[in-house]
Scaffold this motif. Sequence first.
Motif, PDB file in Angstrom:
ATOM      1  N   UNK A  15      -1.905   2.839 -15.828  1.00 58.57           N
ATOM      2  CA  UNK A  15      -0.726   2.513 -16.662  1.00 58.57           C
ATOM      3  C   UNK A  15      -0.400   3.619 -17.443  1.00 58.57           C
ATOM      4  N   UNK A  16      -0.671   4.621 -17.009  1.00 57.89           N
ATOM      5  CA  UNK A  16      -0.314   6.151 -17.705  1.00 57.89           C
ATOM      6  C   UNK A  16       0.639   6.920 -16.931  1.00 57.89           C
ATOM      7  N   UNK A  17       1.158   7.970 -17.530  1.00 61.78           N
ATOM      8  CA  UNK A  17       1.859   8.972 -17.100  1.00 61.78           C
ATOM      9  C   UNK A  17       0.875   9.831 -16.185  1.00 61.78           C
ATOM     10  N   UNK A  18       1.532  10.785 -15.351  1.00 66.74           N
ATOM     11  CA  UNK A  18       0.585  11.536 -14.333  1.00 66.74           C
ATOM     12  C   UNK A  18      -0.353  12.317 -15.329  1.00 66.74           C
ATOM     13  N   UNK A  19      -0.149  12.468 -16.484  1.00 61.87           N
ATOM     14  CA  UNK A  19      -1.178  13.293 -17.138  1.00 61.87           C
ATOM     15  C   UNK A  19      -2.462  12.353 -17.544  1.00 61.87           C
ATOM     16  N   UNK A  20      -2.260  11.149 -17.378  1.00 59.28           N
ATOM     17  CA  UNK A  20      -3.473  10.381 -17.511  1.00 59.28           C
ATOM     18  C   UNK A  20      -3.720  10.033 -19.303  1.00 59.28           C
ATOM     19  N   UNK A  21      -2.774  10.398 -19.860  1.00 57.41           N
ATOM     20  CA  UNK A  21      -2.931  10.338 -21.492  1.00 57.41           C
ATOM     21  C   UNK A  21      -1.930   9.328 -22.069  1.00 57.41           C
ATOM     22  N   UNK A  22      -0.582   9.635 -21.615  1.00 60.46           N
ATOM     23  CA  UNK A  22       0.659   8.705 -22.349  1.00 60.46           C
ATOM     24  C   UNK A  22       0.636   7.625 -21.492  1.00 60.46           C
ATOM     25  N   UNK A  23       0.641   6.365 -22.474  1.00 63.53           N
ATOM     26  CA  UNK A  23       0.657   4.829 -21.677  1.00 63.53           C
ATOM     27  C   UNK A  23       2.196   4.719 -21.365  1.00 63.53           C
ATOM     28  N   UNK A  24       2.316   4.122 -20.196  1.00 68.95           N
ATOM     29  CA  UNK A  24       3.473   3.558 -20.014  1.00 68.95           C
ATOM     30  C   UNK A  24       4.231   2.187 -20.548  1.00 68.95           C
ATOM     31  N   UNK A  25       4.907   2.440 -21.351  1.00 70.73           N
ATOM     32  CA  UNK A  25       5.471   1.270 -22.430  1.00 70.73           C
ATOM     33  C   UNK A  25       6.660   0.223 -21.785  1.00 70.73           C
ATOM     34  N   UNK A  78      11.515   5.615 -10.213  1.00 76.43           N
ATOM     35  CA  UNK A  78      10.952   4.910 -11.182  1.00 76.43           C
ATOM     36  C   UNK A  78      10.755   5.763 -12.304  1.00 76.43           C
ATOM     37  N   UNK A  79      11.235   5.416 -13.293  1.00 74.30           N
ATOM     38  CA  UNK A  79      11.598   6.275 -14.685  1.00 74.30           C
ATOM     39  C   UNK A  79      10.428   5.428 -15.828  1.00 74.30           C
ATOM     40  N   UNK A  80       9.473   6.237 -15.840  1.00 75.48           N
ATOM     41  CA  UNK A  80       8.393   5.621 -16.884  1.00 75.48           C
ATOM     42  C   UNK A  80       8.812   6.071 -18.359  1.00 75.48           C
ATOM     43  N   UNK A  81       8.529   5.088 -19.053  1.00 78.92           N
ATOM     44  CA  UNK A  81       8.922   5.132 -20.694  1.00 78.92           C
ATOM     45  C   UNK A  81       7.721   5.207 -21.282  1.00 78.92           C
ATOM     46  N   UNK A  82       7.394   6.081 -22.339  1.00 78.72           N
ATOM     47  CA  UNK A  82       6.504   6.356 -23.070  1.00 78.72           C
ATOM     48  C   UNK A  82       7.081   6.477 -24.683  1.00 78.72           C
ATOM     49  N   UNK A  83       6.528   5.669 -25.557  1.00 73.42           N
ATOM     50  CA  UNK A  83       6.965   5.807 -27.109  1.00 73.42           C
ATOM     51  C   UNK A  83       5.621   6.477 -27.729  1.00 73.42           C
ATOM     52  N   UNK A  84       5.943   7.753 -28.453  1.00 77.97           N
ATOM     53  CA  UNK A  84       5.070   8.469 -29.216  1.00 77.97           C
ATOM     54  C   UNK A  84       4.598   7.557 -30.438  1.00 77.97           C
ATOM     55  N   UNK A  85       3.608   8.172 -31.096  1.00 74.03           N
ATOM     56  CA  UNK A  85       3.206   7.701 -32.088  1.00 74.03           C
ATOM     57  C   UNK A  85       4.259   7.316 -33.384  1.00 74.03           C
ATOM     58  N   UNK A  86       4.856   8.550 -33.484  1.00 76.76           N
ATOM     59  CA  UNK A  86       6.110   8.657 -34.682  1.00 76.76           C
ATOM     60  C   UNK A  86       7.044   7.588 -34.436  1.00 76.76           C
ATOM     61  N   UNK A 158      -1.158  -0.154 -31.929  1.00 74.39           N
ATOM     62  CA  UNK A 158       0.019  -0.887 -31.569  1.00 74.39           C
ATOM     63  C   UNK A 158      -0.524  -1.383 -30.207  1.00 74.39           C
ATOM     64  N   UNK A 159      -0.794  -2.753 -30.121  1.00 78.00           N
ATOM     65  CA  UNK A 159      -1.096  -3.285 -28.744  1.00 78.00           C
ATOM     66  C   UNK A 159      -0.013  -3.153 -27.569  1.00 78.00           C
ATOM     67  N   UNK A 160      -0.169  -3.457 -26.223  1.00 75.68           N
ATOM     68  CA  UNK A 160       0.650  -3.118 -25.287  1.00 75.68           C
ATOM     69  C   UNK A 160       1.943  -4.078 -25.783  1.00 75.68           C
ATOM     70  N   UNK A 161       1.767  -5.277 -26.071  1.00 76.71           N
ATOM     71  CA  UNK A 161       2.850  -6.174 -26.046  1.00 76.71           C
ATOM     72  C   UNK A 161       3.704  -5.869 -27.263  1.00 76.71           C
ATOM     73  N   UNK A 162       3.154  -5.129 -28.263  1.00 77.40           N
ATOM     74  CA  UNK A 162       4.105  -4.779 -29.464  1.00 77.40           C
ATOM     75  C   UNK A 162       4.842  -3.383 -29.034  1.00 77.40           C
ATOM     76  N   UNK A 163       4.141  -2.507 -28.369  1.00 74.50           N
ATOM     77  CA  UNK A 163       4.709  -1.535 -27.904  1.00 74.50           C
ATOM     78  C   UNK A 163       5.836  -1.355 -26.890  1.00 74.50           C
ATOM     79  N   UNK A 164       5.544  -2.401 -25.873  1.00 77.38           N
ATOM     80  CA  UNK A 164       6.898  -2.930 -25.207  1.00 77.38           C
ATOM     81  C   UNK A 164       8.045  -3.713 -25.961  1.00 77.38           C
TER      82      UNK A 164
END
Length: 848
Positions: A15-25, A78-86, A158-164
């Motif tokens: 469920x993450x980008x290729x770096x394994x750190x950033x979650x796919x939202x 496939x364009x994966x989107x991640x929202x940072x903390x800020x 922020x749980x996955x549902x809220x992030x999405x």
Amino acid sequence: HPGSLLEFNGKHDSLFFNDGQRRIDFVLVYEDESRKETNKKGSNEKQRRKRQAYESNLICGGLQLEATRSVLDDKLIFVKVHAPWEVLCTYAEIMHIKLPLKPNDLKTRSSAFGNFSWFTKVLQVDESIIKPEQEFFTAPFEKNRMNDFYIHDRDTFFNPATRSRIVYFILSRIQYQVRDNVKKFGINKLVSSGIYKAAFPLHDCNFSQRSEDPSCPSERYLLYREWAHPRSIYKKQPLDLIRKYYGEKIGIYFAWLGYYTQMLFLAAIVGVACFLYGYVNQNNCTWSKEVCHPDIGGKIIMCPQCDKICPFWKLNSTCESSKKLCIFDSFGTLVFAVFMGVWVTLFLEFWKRRQAELEYEWDTVELQQEEQPRPEYEAQCTHVVINEITQEEEHVPFTTWGKCIRVTLCASAVLFWILLIIASVIGIIVYRLSVLVVFSTKLSQTFNGTDPIQKYLTPQTATSITASVISFIIIMILNTIYEKTDYENSLTMKMFLFQFVNYYSSCFYIAFFKGKFVGYPGDPTYWLGKYRNEECEPGGCLLELTTQLTIIMGGKAIWNNIQEVLLPWIKNLIGRYHTASRTEKKSPRWEQDYHLQLMGKLGLFYEYLEMIIQFGFVTLFVASFPLAPLLALVNNILEIRVDAWKMTTQYRRMVPEKAQDIGAWQPIMQGIAILAVVTNAMIIAFTSDMIPRLVYYWSFSVPPYGNHTQYTMEGYINSTLSYFNVSDFKIQKNLLISQRFVSRYRDFRNPPGHPQEYKHNIYYWHVITAKLAFIIVMEHVIYSVKFFISYAIPDVSKRTKSKIKREKYLTQKLLHENHLKDMTKTMGVIAERMGPVVTDNNLRPKSE
């Protein structure tokens, strides 16, 4: 991205980008124009520029993108989107999202079974498998008060549902083009125009097995195992997990459907009891015995039911249908109709209380203040007006004149469809009138009067069944065509009005119009000046109404299951077969989800509509069919699990949405409940034969009108059939007319030779008076009980009110105390920097 593509090098269930750190939202999917098999280069270039502008604006808005080519189809990107903390923090404040302040030990989960929860322990979800969620005091998020919130871990705050939900909010409002000073924006427009093929949040794992990532909660797998799997059909729904995974809007739907199904248990038990009462007592039905008796019904010759070619017929040919009618047209019917009038009120009132509890438990009490306007609505707000209250400019979608035009067009469209339905109903009536003639002649020629088949397959029965089947087919065709419509908010009342007329019009015709305005054999009433009006069987139209309800309710349930389950399953099966035939590679999570079916914006709307139409059948016409609640109960038990199965296995994950209640469906159900009292009272009065029987028993079986020495039902059939001299026929050309005899027909009229021959007799006026009196008394009694129940049962329980007030008080106190601590700490720092301060009694330190 844009412009760069990465090869997928992670785990297939990641469920993450290729770096394994950033979650796919969120995931956006498009087709690479350079590999499209098309010659429309100009069109492809426009689409590419719009998409690049949109993605560039997404990056400028703070989102992070990563593009990966499909491992199964190299044309798909496939364009994966991640929202940072800020970004999450900023938009959580804009959207007024409530987030945890501190653990809350006040909230306790209420049980729908109350004090009997110990008895239903076997029905509960195993808490060792689906663990209860920790409860928190919550407040709308504010970045400048971030320290007040319970941020134990930024990755899980922020749980996955809220992030999405936040990312979808951003995607829906980022522009991609400015044309003629008009901004075009939103992912929905881009998907509908084909620039993107899909946009969706990810499921967290495969539904049939846990995620390979041990930190993943595998909520989809748990929902499938404990909710959607057939072996869990007897268990309560894990509503909290449904709400957490799919959002409050879907959670409240399943909570309502589950509560409605629970309440149907009681209605089904009483309905079955009333049915059994009629079934057991059908052999004691005096008037049915008279119909079947060879010396009574066998010697009564009835008038033809159509002109010229319909034969005379003997009353005992309707023996079997009269026996069936005894089951449904009994005293139990009256008891059940009154019970259902009370039941529907109890259901609606107790649901309001349950809904209030869910609002508290799911933290949606003040949701209306937090809701944001729909992006499609914002796009239409191009007109500037002055607000009368604030005297400030604001944007609205239409001017007053434009709104009038829009309302007129919508009303005209709805009126057109309703007229089309009415035309179809008239067509069915014409079919009934035409086919009755055919069946009357063909069946009499095919079978002789003693044939056992003719006992069950009478012309009226054959006409009723075929007309009901054709009516159902027309209903489903019109329903399918009309569903090609617009947004949910503007659709609810329009669609319900259409469905109301579409599904119920044929039932209203049979219940309240068929056989009511037929004249008499010497002067019949004609439809369109050509077709003789339809008559009911000697026992009335109640049995035909029961047949119509059975076919429509049963057919609708079968059709919906085929449409909702079989079609998505077949589509997904074909999709998996094609992808498996192209490659042996295992696809990643986003690609697996892409090949699932799209639920659609109005998916949940049609689920509600299906159940509300069923609710109408259960309440509006229940006096004619006491088994309706049982059919609805069986259907709903399956419906819950079927909906759960298709959502968890066959459909992409929907964007989680907030919802405080079931919306416009609540007043619609209340309207149906009010109308149901009237319809059931009128069915008993005008469609069933209960009132004429009671009038005969208490007034016309004994002197001065009757010949019996005590109250009895003997002779009832003879009293309800009037006499007609066949020589008075004007159109009928049957050969038997040459014989001078008197036939019978169903009505209360004076016999031939009477000073007022063929006029309504005294029995008729007694019956009409009794029917009107019954309707008034029944309505007033049930409405009085409904009013008392509504007044006695508050919409929100005292306990829930206290919890809401207590939590609000503690939340405000907590925020106030934290604010004071921050102020004290700030003042202390300032005091240390300034050194000692000289004051007197008239001086007070000031704070900003």
